[in-house]
Design a protein around this motif. Structure first.
Motif, PDB file in Angstrom:
ATOM      1  N   ILE A 182      15.137  49.512 -17.701  1.00  0.00           N
ATOM      2  CA  ILE A 182      13.983  49.892 -16.883  1.00  0.00           C
ATOM      3  C   ILE A 182      12.958  48.745 -16.852  1.00  0.00           C
ATOM      4  CG2 ILE A 182      11.952  51.394 -16.785  1.00  0.00           C
ATOM      5  CD1 ILE A 182      14.378  52.731 -15.734  1.00  0.00           C
ATOM      6  N   THR A 183      12.569  48.372 -15.655  1.00  0.00           N
ATOM      7  CA  THR A 183      11.572  47.336 -15.439  1.00  0.00           C
ATOM      8  C   THR A 183      10.527  47.860 -14.462  1.00  0.00           C
ATOM      9  OG1 THR A 183      13.165  45.561 -15.834  1.00  0.00           O
ATOM     10  CG2 THR A 183      11.187  44.979 -14.593  1.00  0.00           C
ATOM     11  N   LYS A 184       9.254  47.547 -14.741  1.00  0.00           N
ATOM     12  CA  LYS A 184       8.182  48.024 -13.876  1.00  0.00           C
ATOM     13  C   LYS A 184       7.030  47.038 -13.869  1.00  0.00           C
ATOM     14  CE  LYS A 184       5.806  50.977 -11.358  1.00  0.00           C
ATOM     15  NZ  LYS A 184       6.196  51.294  -9.973  1.00  0.00           N
ATOM     16  N   SER A 185       6.522  46.742 -12.680  1.00  0.00           N
ATOM     17  CA  SER A 185       5.343  45.891 -12.534  1.00  0.00           C
ATOM     18  C   SER A 185       4.305  46.614 -11.697  1.00  0.00           C
ATOM     19  CB  SER A 185       5.708  44.564 -11.863  1.00  0.00           C
ATOM     20  OG  SER A 185       6.601  43.810 -12.657  1.00  0.00           O
ATOM     21  N   PHE A 186       3.061  46.388 -12.038  1.00  0.00           N
ATOM     22  CA  PHE A 186       1.946  46.823 -11.208  1.00  0.00           C
ATOM     23  C   PHE A 186       1.305  45.552 -10.651  1.00  0.00           C
ATOM     24  CE2 PHE A 186       1.984  50.462 -14.316  1.00  0.00           C
ATOM     25  CZ  PHE A 186       2.428  51.413 -13.399  1.00  0.00           C
ATOM     26  N   ASN A 215      -1.669  50.505 -28.183  1.00  0.00           N
ATOM     27  CA  ASN A 215      -2.239  50.861 -26.884  1.00  0.00           C
ATOM     28  C   ASN A 215      -1.790  49.855 -25.833  1.00  0.00           C
ATOM     29  OD1 ASN A 215      -3.693  53.073 -27.895  1.00  0.00           O
ATOM     30  ND2 ASN A 215      -5.420  51.782 -28.475  1.00  0.00           N
ATOM     31  N   GLY A 216      -1.324  50.377 -24.696  1.00  0.00           N
ATOM     32  CA  GLY A 216      -0.877  49.500 -23.621  1.00  0.00           C
ATOM     33  C   GLY A 216       0.498  48.920 -23.811  1.00  0.00           C
ATOM     34  N   ALA A 217       1.244  49.408 -24.816  1.00  0.00           N
ATOM     35  CA  ALA A 217       2.571  48.849 -25.081  1.00  0.00           C
ATOM     36  C   ALA A 217       3.603  49.265 -24.043  1.00  0.00           C
ATOM     37  CB  ALA A 217       3.047  49.273 -26.472  1.00  0.00           C
ATOM     38  N   GLY A 218       3.380  50.431 -23.397  1.00  0.00           N
ATOM     39  CA  GLY A 218       4.325  50.896 -22.380  1.00  0.00           C
ATOM     40  C   GLY A 218       4.926  52.256 -22.651  1.00  0.00           C
ATOM     41  N   LYS A 219       4.444  52.959 -23.686  1.00  0.00           N
ATOM     42  CA  LYS A 219       5.035  54.256 -24.042  1.00  0.00           C
ATOM     43  C   LYS A 219       4.834  55.288 -22.927  1.00  0.00           C
ATOM     44  CE  LYS A 219       2.568  54.980 -27.705  1.00  0.00           C
ATOM     45  NZ  LYS A 219       1.645  53.828 -27.536  1.00  0.00           N
ATOM     46  N   THR A 220       3.594  55.471 -22.507  1.00  0.00           N
ATOM     47  CA  THR A 220       3.311  56.498 -21.511  1.00  0.00           C
ATOM     48  C   THR A 220       3.963  56.161 -20.177  1.00  0.00           C
ATOM     49  OG1 THR A 220       1.231  57.122 -22.586  1.00  0.00           O
ATOM     50  CG2 THR A 220       1.472  57.698 -20.262  1.00  0.00           C
ATOM     51  N   THR A 221       3.960  54.895 -19.803  1.00  0.00           N
ATOM     52  CA  THR A 221       4.621  54.491 -18.555  1.00  0.00           C
ATOM     53  C   THR A 221       6.106  54.809 -18.600  1.00  0.00           C
ATOM     54  OG1 THR A 221       3.018  52.711 -18.213  1.00  0.00           O
ATOM     55  CG2 THR A 221       5.096  52.543 -17.021  1.00  0.00           C
ATOM     56  N   THR A 222       6.741  54.542 -19.732  1.00  0.00           N
ATOM     57  CA  THR A 222       8.170  54.855 -19.880  1.00  0.00           C
ATOM     58  C   THR A 222       8.408  56.347 -19.741  1.00  0.00           C
ATOM     59  OG1 THR A 222       8.480  52.950 -21.359  1.00  0.00           O
ATOM     60  CG2 THR A 222      10.156  54.680 -21.416  1.00  0.00           C
ATOM     61  N   ARG A 228       6.606  58.551 -18.187  1.00  0.00           N
ATOM     62  CA  ARG A 228       6.390  58.969 -16.792  1.00  0.00           C
ATOM     63  C   ARG A 228       7.548  58.563 -15.894  1.00  0.00           C
ATOM     64  NH1 ARG A 228      -0.119  57.544 -16.522  1.00  0.00           N
ATOM     65  NH2 ARG A 228      -0.795  59.444 -17.599  1.00  0.00           N
ATOM     66  N   MET A 229       8.200  57.467 -16.220  1.00  0.00           N
ATOM     67  CA  MET A 229       9.389  57.080 -15.460  1.00  0.00           C
ATOM     68  C   MET A 229      10.540  58.055 -15.705  1.00  0.00           C
ATOM     69  SD  MET A 229       9.589  53.373 -14.551  1.00  0.00           S
ATOM     70  CE  MET A 229       8.148  52.416 -14.150  1.00  0.00           C
ATOM     71  N   ILE A 230      10.708  58.463 -16.959  1.00  0.00           N
ATOM     72  CA  ILE A 230      11.757  59.431 -17.276  1.00  0.00           C
ATOM     73  C   ILE A 230      11.541  60.712 -16.476  1.00  0.00           C
ATOM     74  CG2 ILE A 230      12.725  60.887 -19.099  1.00  0.00           C
ATOM     75  CD1 ILE A 230      11.968  58.631 -21.090  1.00  0.00           C
ATOM     76  N   LEU A 231      10.285  61.104 -16.345  1.00  0.00           N
ATOM     77  CA  LEU A 231       9.948  62.355 -15.667  1.00  0.00           C
ATOM     78  C   LEU A 231       9.872  62.220 -14.152  1.00  0.00           C
ATOM     79  CD1 LEU A 231       7.311  63.338 -18.286  1.00  0.00           C
ATOM     80  CD2 LEU A 231       9.318  64.722 -17.763  1.00  0.00           C
ATOM     81  N   GLY A 232      10.060  61.011 -13.638  1.00  0.00           N
ATOM     82  CA  GLY A 232      10.005  60.819 -12.199  1.00  0.00           C
ATOM     83  C   GLY A 232       8.604  60.770 -11.634  1.00  0.00           C
ATOM     84  N   LEU A 233       7.601  60.638 -12.498  1.00  0.00           N
ATOM     85  CA  LEU A 233       6.221  60.552 -12.032  1.00  0.00           C
ATOM     86  C   LEU A 233       5.896  59.148 -11.549  1.00  0.00           C
ATOM     87  CD1 LEU A 233       4.528  62.599 -14.909  1.00  0.00           C
ATOM     88  CD2 LEU A 233       5.257  63.408 -12.660  1.00  0.00           C
ATOM     89  N   LEU A 234       6.677  58.173 -11.997  1.00  0.00           N
ATOM     90  CA  LEU A 234       6.595  56.796 -11.528  1.00  0.00           C
ATOM     91  C   LEU A 234       8.003  56.322 -11.205  1.00  0.00           C
ATOM     92  CD1 LEU A 234       4.151  55.126 -14.108  1.00  0.00           C
ATOM     93  CD2 LEU A 234       3.650  55.607 -11.709  1.00  0.00           C
TER      94      LEU A 234
END
Length: 294
Positions: free
Chosen positions: A7-11, A36-43, A45-51
């Motif tokens: 999984i790769t993601k950029s903003f 903080n900011g390591a990427g846990k919540t983003t990961t 949200r990706m699993i859940l399809g929110l991102l």
């Protein structure tokens, strides 16, 4: 089995996840830790399809995740999201009904969770009247009430006192025992170390360590030993290949250069007294965390 692969993601120009790969096994409690900011919540949200991801895949039991799969997941966000003026029990029944449970089934599940999480006495209180710790427990109950096939919990222990932590740990352990994969993030490394079967450490959007807890402790262990015996361990200070870290008569904590030196120390200790303890010292999760993110 939940599998996250590449999984790769950029903003904009900022890459927040880079080739993130790990798995969450059935019946396992997997701790997901990072600053903080390591990427846990983003990961999560990706699993859940929110991102959506820029690259990579997420599969469940070998197949790409579908919307139907995700509806059967239990998710607890870090931010509280329950209706503040709704009674606790009514909130749980409502959420269970949204997931397709019958009225009787929803009511039964809600009552069981309220009891398990020590919230039965607050069942008819509005969410906003609860303490922050009880609101957190209600949020956890909301993630569980529909009998999820997978649990994803973002900071579930935040704001909980030690007794409440033990209560929640017991409930999550029960779900894992039923074969449910559980992924949870936490900044409280002592809780993660006590609870998790597997561990994933993320820093700057990259996985730095991943695997069973004891395997990681073994991989990151040093040649450090604790010796307790009836003699005087002062001779250790003069032993080649030994660095004494702590010493008090028949007690010593020390590092050795290699396994052969450790065996030589043990042989001499046995020759000079009755050995009570001679054990390798494995690092704590906090020590592993500091090592892999540095």
């Amino acid at each position: 089995m939940l599998e996250i692969s590449g999984i790769t993601k950029s903003f904009g120009t900022r890459r927040v996840l880079n080739d993130v790969t790990f798995s969450v096994a059935p019946g396992k409690l997997t701790g997901f830790v990072g600053g903080n900011g390591a990427g846990k919540t983003t990961t999560m949200r990706m699993i859940l399809g929110l991102l959506s991801s820029d690259a990579g895949t997420v599969t469940f039991d070998g197949a790409p995740l579908t919307a139907a799969d995700r509806r059967r997941f239990g998710y607890m966000p870090e931010e509280r999201g329950l209706y503040p003026k709704m009674k606790v029990a009514d909130q749980l029944v409502y959420l269970a009904r949204l997931h397709g449970l019958s009225a009787a089934h929803a009511k039964s599940n809600a009552e069981g969770l309220l009891e398990s999480l020590d919230l039965s006495e607050r069942a008819n209180d509005p969410i906003e009247d609860l303490s922050l710790g009880n609101q957190q427990r209600a949020q956890i109950a909301a993630a569980l009430v529909h009998e999820p096939t997978m649990l994803i919990l973002d900071e579930p222990f935040s704001g909980l006192d030690p007794i409440a932590v033990d209560t929640v740990v017991g409930v999550l352990g029960d779900y894992a025992a039923r074969g449910v994969p559980v992924l949870f993030s936490s900044h409280q490394l002592d809780i993660v170390e006590r609870l998790c079967d597997d561990l994933v450490i993320i820093a700057s959007g990259e996985i730095r360590a991943d695997g069973p807890r004891e395997q990681l402790r073994s991989e990151h262990s040093t040649n450090r030993y604790e010796l307790v015996f009836t003699g005087d361990a002062g001779w250790l200070r003069e032993t080649p290949g030994v660095t004494v870290l702590d010493f008090d008569g028949g007690y010593a904590l020390f590092d050795v250069d290699d396994d052969q030196t450790a065996q030589q120390v043990l042989q001499r200790a046995v020759a000079e007294g009755a050995v009570t303890t001679f054990t390798p010292q494995h690092p704590s999760l906090a020590q592993i965390f500091k090592e892999v993110i540095s």
